[in-house]
Design an enzyme around this catalytic site. Structure first.
Site, PDB file in Angstrom:
ATOM      1  N   ASN A 129      24.872  -5.103  32.335  1.00 31.05           N
ATOM      2  CA  ASN A 129      25.969  -4.172  32.018  1.00 31.05           C
ATOM      3  C   ASN A 129      25.451  -3.101  31.069  1.00 31.05           C
ATOM      4  O   ASN A 129      24.290  -3.135  30.663  1.00 31.05           O
ATOM      5  CB  ASN A 129      27.164  -4.943  31.442  1.00 31.05           C
ATOM      6  CG  ASN A 129      26.809  -5.662  30.160  1.00 31.05           C
ATOM      7  OD1 ASN A 129      26.441  -5.045  29.175  1.00 31.05           O
ATOM      8  ND2 ASN A 129      26.890  -6.991  30.183  1.00 31.05           N
ATOM      9  N   ILE A 154      31.503 -18.143  25.700  1.00 34.68           N
ATOM     10  CA  ILE A 154      30.883 -18.615  24.451  1.00 34.68           C
ATOM     11  C   ILE A 154      31.875 -18.512  23.299  1.00 34.68           C
ATOM     12  O   ILE A 154      32.051 -19.446  22.512  1.00 34.68           O
ATOM     13  CB  ILE A 154      29.599 -17.804  24.160  1.00 34.68           C
ATOM     14  CG1 ILE A 154      28.679 -17.825  25.392  1.00 34.68           C
ATOM     15  CG2 ILE A 154      28.889 -18.353  22.921  1.00 34.68           C
ATOM     16  CD1 ILE A 154      27.503 -16.882  25.309  1.00 34.68           C
ATOM     17  N   PHE A 181      35.201  -9.632  20.324  1.00 37.96           N
ATOM     18  CA  PHE A 181      35.379  -8.225  20.664  1.00 37.96           C
ATOM     19  C   PHE A 181      36.157  -8.134  21.971  1.00 37.96           C
ATOM     20  O   PHE A 181      36.060  -9.031  22.811  1.00 37.96           O
ATOM     21  CB  PHE A 181      34.017  -7.531  20.818  1.00 37.96           C
ATOM     22  CG  PHE A 181      33.497  -7.008  19.510  1.00 37.96           C
ATOM     23  CD1 PHE A 181      33.126  -7.882  18.502  1.00 37.96           C
ATOM     24  CD2 PHE A 181      33.416  -5.648  19.277  1.00 37.96           C
ATOM     25  CE1 PHE A 181      32.677  -7.412  17.278  1.00 37.96           C
ATOM     26  CE2 PHE A 181      32.959  -5.163  18.057  1.00 37.96           C
ATOM     27  CZ  PHE A 181      32.601  -6.043  17.063  1.00 37.96           C
ATOM     28  N   LYS A 230      44.203 -11.582  24.221  1.00 41.74           N
ATOM     29  CA  LYS A 230      42.851 -12.177  24.258  1.00 41.74           C
ATOM     30  C   LYS A 230      42.606 -13.024  23.014  1.00 41.74           C
ATOM     31  O   LYS A 230      42.018 -14.098  23.093  1.00 41.74           O
ATOM     32  CB  LYS A 230      41.808 -11.050  24.362  1.00 41.74           C
ATOM     33  CG  LYS A 230      40.438 -11.523  24.761  1.00 41.74           C
ATOM     34  CD  LYS A 230      39.512 -10.377  25.144  1.00 41.74           C
ATOM     35  CE  LYS A 230      39.805  -9.861  26.537  1.00 41.74           C
ATOM     36  NZ  LYS A 230      38.919  -8.758  26.949  1.00 41.74           N
ATOM     37  N   LYS A 239      41.652 -16.883  23.596  1.00 45.71           N
ATOM     38  CA  LYS A 239      40.336 -17.396  23.219  1.00 45.71           C
ATOM     39  C   LYS A 239      40.412 -18.315  21.999  1.00 45.71           C
ATOM     40  O   LYS A 239      39.526 -19.115  21.776  1.00 45.71           O
ATOM     41  CB  LYS A 239      39.385 -16.240  22.930  1.00 45.71           C
ATOM     42  CG  LYS A 239      39.229 -15.277  24.124  1.00 45.71           C
ATOM     43  CD  LYS A 239      37.797 -15.066  24.486  1.00 45.71           C
ATOM     44  CE  LYS A 239      37.673 -14.022  25.588  1.00 45.71           C
ATOM     45  NZ  LYS A 239      36.341 -13.965  26.166  1.00 45.71           N
TER      46      LYS A 239
HETATM   47  N1  CTP Z   1      32.481 -13.460  25.519  1.00 47.22           N
HETATM   48  C1  CTP Z   1      31.703 -14.588  25.398  1.00 47.22           C
HETATM   49  N2  CTP Z   1      31.267 -15.239  26.507  1.00 47.22           N
HETATM   50  C2  CTP Z   1      31.596 -14.804  27.734  1.00 47.22           C
HETATM   51  C3  CTP Z   1      32.396 -13.648  27.875  1.00 47.22           C
HETATM   52  C4  CTP Z   1      32.820 -13.003  26.738  1.00 47.22           C
HETATM   53  O1  CTP Z   1      31.393 -14.992  24.268  1.00 47.22           O
HETATM   54  N3  CTP Z   1      31.159 -15.438  28.792  1.00 47.22           N
HETATM   55  C5  CTP Z   1      32.967 -12.804  24.310  1.00 47.22           C
HETATM   56  C6  CTP Z   1      32.430 -11.440  24.046  1.00 47.22           C
HETATM   57  O2  CTP Z   1      31.259 -11.496  23.239  1.00 47.22           O
HETATM   58  C7  CTP Z   1      33.579 -10.775  23.331  1.00 47.22           C
HETATM   59  C8  CTP Z   1      34.804 -11.422  23.901  1.00 47.22           C
HETATM   60  O3  CTP Z   1      34.343 -12.635  24.492  1.00 47.22           O
HETATM   61  O4  CTP Z   1      33.580 -11.086  21.969  1.00 47.22           O
HETATM   62  C9  CTP Z   1      35.559 -10.607  24.929  1.00 47.22           C
HETATM   63  O5  CTP Z   1      34.868 -10.448  26.074  1.00 47.22           O
HETATM   64  P1  CTP Z   1      35.546  -9.752  27.362  1.00 47.22           P
HETATM   65  O6  CTP Z   1      34.484  -9.665  28.372  1.00 47.22           O
HETATM   66  O7  CTP Z   1      36.247  -8.509  26.943  1.00 47.22           O
HETATM   67  O8  CTP Z   1      36.687 -10.779  27.707  1.00 47.22           O
HETATM   68  P2  CTP Z   1      36.888 -11.620  28.985  1.00 47.22           P
HETATM   69  O9  CTP Z   1      37.154 -12.988  28.511  1.00 47.22           O
HETATM   70  O10 CTP Z   1      35.782 -11.400  29.929  1.00 47.22           O
HETATM   71  O11 CTP Z   1      38.238 -11.048  29.540  1.00 47.22           O
HETATM   72  P3  CTP Z   1      38.516  -9.870  30.577  1.00 47.22           P
HETATM   73  O12 CTP Z   1      37.278  -9.744  31.415  1.00 47.22           O
HETATM   74  O13 CTP Z   1      39.688 -10.351  31.289  1.00 47.22           O
HETATM   75  O14 CTP Z   1      38.775  -8.653  29.749  1.00 47.22           O
END
Ligand code: CTP
Length: 401
Positions: free
Chosen positions: A208, A305, A324, A338, A342
């Site tokens: 990404n 995570i 974030f 969120k 989470k």
């Molecule tokens: N994050 C993480 N592990 C993952 C995905 C996300 O630790 N597998 C953490 C990111 O570091 C960030 C937060 O989760 O702090 C938000 O990530 P985001 O990608 O915005 O949230 P998603 O859970 O993927 O939700 P969505 O895609 O529906 O926005």
């Protein structure tokens, strides 16, 4: 503040070298011991005899004398110091430092150490303003070198402008500030940063656009407050800050393992843009084209995570867990949801719609979502967002908020 501190003072060539004699005297008055190093050019301005008489120890000048004495003399010299002060720091020495040159004792010491460095630049105003010097300074700032001065004023060459070395007492104040207790001294924090790469085969991956700039700035800001930072980073565009404990990872699964091994912290900040999916059937060898037939890639979800850590029992969960949220629509509503989903304490939300230029850019507009609600911050540099967040974290950890 300076009592018992071991300071390696590097004097480079410049008329301001005469002020270094006073600087040595003042450091010693305050209880520091000073090991002086002079460049060859410095000895055109002050004599090694005066420097050594004021420091009360011998002056080191020659790389080869030192290495002749013992194999790794220069390495020991720089590592045994609590702080390296370069005063005056000439344009030439700044250029060597910024580019990693090591062709005399001073530059070799500076390259061979991870001891913090404070520089007091001194040079003609045109040299200071020159794009090359400004480029070198920007590099040194990025390398976490501390800078005091220069001051504006009349110069020895008859010109006026920025370039006069700070006065010895100003340098003493900068040294004392370096040794002053900081709010997060003794606290460990964990920061994840950067993108993750999810392999398709040994040469291809899913990635990404995260540059890692915001996570890197947060790690640096927390370190500035004294924290011992565990920095778990995917393959980012920006280098990690000097002095943090770097754990380099590639995939979300690697990041998850590294995070689980580093949870004995006061605060965990999840700034990484973790890939939500990985290729379930990643190939161990390079996938070849097959007469127009497309490879079948099936995706599977990566571990979340942040959610995993946020939902650990109190004995294992860091007391403050921050996530974030990169959103393109309904930022506050989505970030608030969120945070609840989470189970983290805070969410730093930002609008990453392409027109904001935030993803991969140098600025950020953050909204801090906590139990108390949403606090909208102004658009700031990523460094300023990091500093503001680090202050809030320190207040929370220390119970002063
Ligand atoms: N994050 C993480 N592990 C993952 C995905 C996300 O630790 N597998 C953490 C990111 O570091 C960030 C937060 O989760 O702090 C938000 O990530 P985001 O990608 O915005 O949230 P998603 O859970 O993927 O939700 P969505 O895609 O529906 O926005």
């Amino acid at each position: 503040m300076l009592a018992g501190k071991n300071i390696l003072l590097i004097i480079s060539g410049g008329i301001a070298a005469f002020k270094s004699l006073d600087l040595i005297r003042r450091m010693r008055e305050r209880g520091a011991s000073v090991t002086p190093v002079m460049t060859q050019a410095a000895s055109e301005f002050v004599t090694p005899l005066s420097v050594s008489a004021l420091a009360g120890v011998q002056v080191y000048q020659d790389l080869f004398d030192l290495t002749a004495e013992s194999d790794m003399g220069h390495i020991q010299l720089s590592r045994s110091a609590d702080l390296i002060v370069v005063a005056p720091a000439s344009a030439d020495l700044l250029a060597k430092m910024a580019n990693g040159l090591a062709n005399d004792l001073a530059s070799t010491l500076l390259l061979a150490t991870d001891t913090p460095v404070l520089i007091a630049p001194a040079m003609n105003v045109r040299m200071w303003d020159h794009p090359a010097t400004q480029r070198n300074l920007a590099q040194l700032v990025a390398d976490r070198v501390h800078i005091v001065g220069p001051n504006p004023g009349d110069m020895a060459c008859g010109e006026y402008g920025l370039g006069r070395m700070s006065e010895p007492l100003e340098i003493i104040d900068a040294i004392a500030a370096h040794f002053a207790p900081r709010p997060l001294d003794g606290h460990k924090v964990l920061v994840t940063s950067g993108p993750t790469h999810e392999p398709i085969d040994p040469v291809r991956y899913i990635a990404n656009r995260s540059s890692g700039a915001q996570g890197t700035a947060i790690a640096a800001a927390l370190q500035d407050l004294g924290a011992d930072v565990r920095f778990v980073t995917g393959p980012a565009d920006v280098p990690p800050p000097n002095g943090v404990h770097v754990i380099q990872v590639e995939s979300a699964q690697d990041m998850f393992d590294a995070v689980k091994a580093n949870l004995d912290v006061s605060c965990a900040i999840f700034a990484a843009a973790v890939a939500d999916w990985r290729v379930e059937n990643a190939s161990g060898s390079k996938i070849k084209k097959q007469n127009g037939a497309l490879p079948e890639l099936s995706l599977t979800e990566n571990p979340d995570i942040l959610a995993h850590v946020a939902q650990l029992g109190t004995d294992a969960r860091p007391p403050l867990v921050i996530g974030f949220a990169a959103e393109t629509d309904d930022v506050i509503e989505n970030a608030t949801a969120k945070r609840a989903r989470k189970g983290c304490d805070w969410i730093v939300a930002n609008d990453v719609s392409p027109e904001t230029g935030i993803m991969g850019g140098s600025e950020n507009q953050a909204i801090l979502v906590t139990e108390q609600g949403a606090d909208q911050w102004p658009r700031l540099s990523k460094g300023d967002v990091a500093a503001k967040l680090a202050e809030r974290i320190a207040d929370q950890i220390l119970g002063t908020s």
